[in-house]
Design an enzyme around this catalytic site. Structure first.
Site, PDB file in Angstrom:
ATOM      1  N   TYR A  11      -1.256  10.347  -2.611  1.00  0.00           N
ATOM      2  CA  TYR A  11      -0.482  11.383  -3.306  1.00  0.00           C
ATOM      3  C   TYR A  11      -0.919  12.788  -2.902  1.00  0.00           C
ATOM      4  CZ  TYR A  11       1.280   7.724  -6.461  1.00  0.00           C
ATOM      5  OH  TYR A  11       1.883   6.606  -6.975  1.00  0.00           O
ATOM      6  N   LYS A  25      -6.903  -2.935  -1.640  1.00  0.00           N
ATOM      7  CA  LYS A  25      -6.113  -3.676  -0.647  1.00  0.00           C
ATOM      8  C   LYS A  25      -6.962  -3.675   0.625  1.00  0.00           C
ATOM      9  CE  LYS A  25      -2.195  -5.647   0.578  1.00  0.00           C
ATOM     10  NZ  LYS A  25      -1.798  -6.967   0.073  1.00  0.00           N
ATOM     11  N   ASP A  53      -1.902  -6.807  -4.928  1.00  0.00           N
ATOM     12  CA  ASP A  53      -0.732  -7.675  -5.133  1.00  0.00           C
ATOM     13  C   ASP A  53      -1.068  -8.805  -6.106  1.00  0.00           C
ATOM     14  OD1 ASP A  53      -2.468  -8.300  -3.081  1.00  0.00           O
ATOM     15  OD2 ASP A  53      -0.987  -9.258  -1.803  1.00  0.00           O
ATOM     16  N   ASP A 101      -1.266   3.935 -10.587  1.00  0.00           N
ATOM     17  CA  ASP A 101       0.008   4.434 -11.104  1.00  0.00           C
ATOM     18  C   ASP A 101       0.911   3.251 -11.458  1.00  0.00           C
ATOM     19  OD1 ASP A 101       2.184   5.980 -11.672  1.00  0.00           O
ATOM     20  OD2 ASP A 101       2.484   6.759  -9.647  1.00  0.00           O
ATOM     21  N   ASP A 141       1.434   1.329 -15.422  1.00  0.00           N
ATOM     22  CA  ASP A 141       2.776   1.247 -16.028  1.00  0.00           C
ATOM     23  C   ASP A 141       3.131  -0.205 -16.326  1.00  0.00           C
ATOM     24  OD1 ASP A 141       3.237   3.924 -16.090  1.00  0.00           O
ATOM     25  OD2 ASP A 141       5.132   3.842 -14.998  1.00  0.00           O
TER      26      ASP A 141
END
Ligand code: NAD
Length: 352
Positions: free
Chosen positions: A135, A186, A218, A242, A246
């Site tokens: 980001y 990851k 994942d 993020d 959520d």
């Protein structure tokens, strides 16, 4: 205790008002200042995070934040859009550690889209790194290639020190809870994440009492739906956090119930509900103020070290749910329908 209230847009002012009523009802002394932020600040002062607002925020001990976002300003250049205010505050105040608890209240088990037995009793904490990763990484942009085709690109980056400091936050949070920390990365595909895993493991040697595990993102996304209660504390990078936070919020069934804290290394924090400005319900006295009220409780705990006062608020919230008060987002037949203000009234009554 100086609190800077940045109510923002949409339902922001309605919900922060209720949190302030609750704070003022405690026998504590607060010095409260308010300033515009987001779309409201753009309209008043031409910028979503005006210098005067940032100055007030810096001079305070903690920020109580409502929400920003105003669809009618979505055509502005990116740097003037309301949402830039929250990104700017995180960056300027170095709020690198985002705490997102996901707690399922017994009374709201039915509100989850998952089976009650999967979520009943759920109490997990996701710690998301907030100021690094793809980001913020440079270079980024959209460029035109030699063949005339456009290409978008962003850069995932984490320095060792950035990983180390959020790892410490994760281990320390786990120490105070169930002593289990799952680091999500990851590492099988991304070099940045290989470094993430190495550094988190190194930091883990300083916390032998905390059981550290690693999980690919994942798989973590799957496990959160399959068996979320296996987790205690999760620590992860900005982008994965993020998405996962959520996802975890939906386990609880209601976006209107979940608070969050974003902290720097000195305990200075910005406290906000996880939801946005909900323009569809703004000004109607139907927004659920509990996430913001619970964010105020987090502020007392993390920035002011007032765990007892925080618990008073949290217990009051549990009590109003047990009494059957529900705003429309968590309403079920037979419950007592409450508006934003009525829910604030109920929490105030439950406090005493
Ligand atoms: P949202 O979270 O504002 O709303 C999503 C849905 O949940 C809506 O139906 C809304 O009515 C409902 N909802 C949200 N909070 C609620 C509450 N307290 N009580 C009852 N219902 C509630 O997300 P969105 O609609 O995608 O975005 C609206 C605006 O908010 C956008 O401009 C977006 O950029 C912004 N946003 C801001 C933040 C922030 O300030 N940190 C976070 C997310 C989105």
């Amino acid at each position: 205790m100086k609190i800077c209230v940045l109510a923002g847009d949409g339902i922001g002012p309605e919900i922060t008002d209720q949190a302030l009523r609750v704070l003022h009802a405690l026998d504590l002394k607060f010095d409260v200042t308010e300033a515009p932020v987001g779309g409201a600040a753009y309209r008043a002062l031409g910028h979503p995070l005006p210098d005067s607002t940032l100055k007030l925020a810096r001079e305070s001990d903690a920020i109580l934040f409502g929400a920003v976002g105003d669809f009618s300003l979505d055509t502005l250049p990116r740097e003037l859009r309301p949402e830039q205010a929250i990104l700017g505050l995180r960056k300027e105040l170095n709020l690198f550690a985002n705490f997102r608890p996901a707690l399922v209240y017994p009374e709201l088990v039915q509100a989850s889209s998952l089976k009650p037995e999967v979520v009943a009793g759920l109490d997990i904490l996701i710690i998301r790194e907030l100021t690094g990763d793809i980001y913020f990484g440079q270079p980024r942009g959209i460029r035109t290639l030699a063949n005339g085709e456009r290409e978008g690109y962003d850069t995932m980056r984490y320095s060792e020190s950035e990983i180390r400091r959020v790892a410490h936050v994760g281990f320390q949070a786990a120490q105070k809870r169930g002593r289990r920390l799952c680091s999500v990365d990851k590492a099988n595909v991304l070099d940045t994440m290989q470094l993430w895993r190495e550094v988190v493991s190194e930091v883990g040697e300083e916390y032998p009492e905390v059981a550290l595990s690693h999980m690919y993102v994942d798989n973590a996304a799957m496990q959160l739906l399959k068996n979320p209660k296996q987790f205690d504390v999760i620590v992860t990078g900005n982008m994965f956090g993020d998405i996962l936070s959520d996802e975890a919020s939906m386990l609880t069934g209601s976006i209107g119930m979940l608070p969050s804290a974003s902290l720097n290394e000195h305990g200075f924090g910005l406290y906000e509900p996880i939801h946005g400005s909900a323009p569809d319900i703004a000004g109607k006295n139907i927004a659920n103020p509990l996430a913001t009220i619970l964010s105020a409780a987090m502020m007392l705990r993390y920035s002011f070290n007032l765990a007892e006062a925080a618990e008073r608020i949290e217990t009051a919230v549990k009590r109003v749910l047990a009494q059957g008060f529900r705003t429309s987002d968590i309403f079920e037949p037979g419950a007592k329908k409450a508006g934003t203000i009525e829910m604030g009234d109920a929490v105030l009554a439950a406090l005493s």
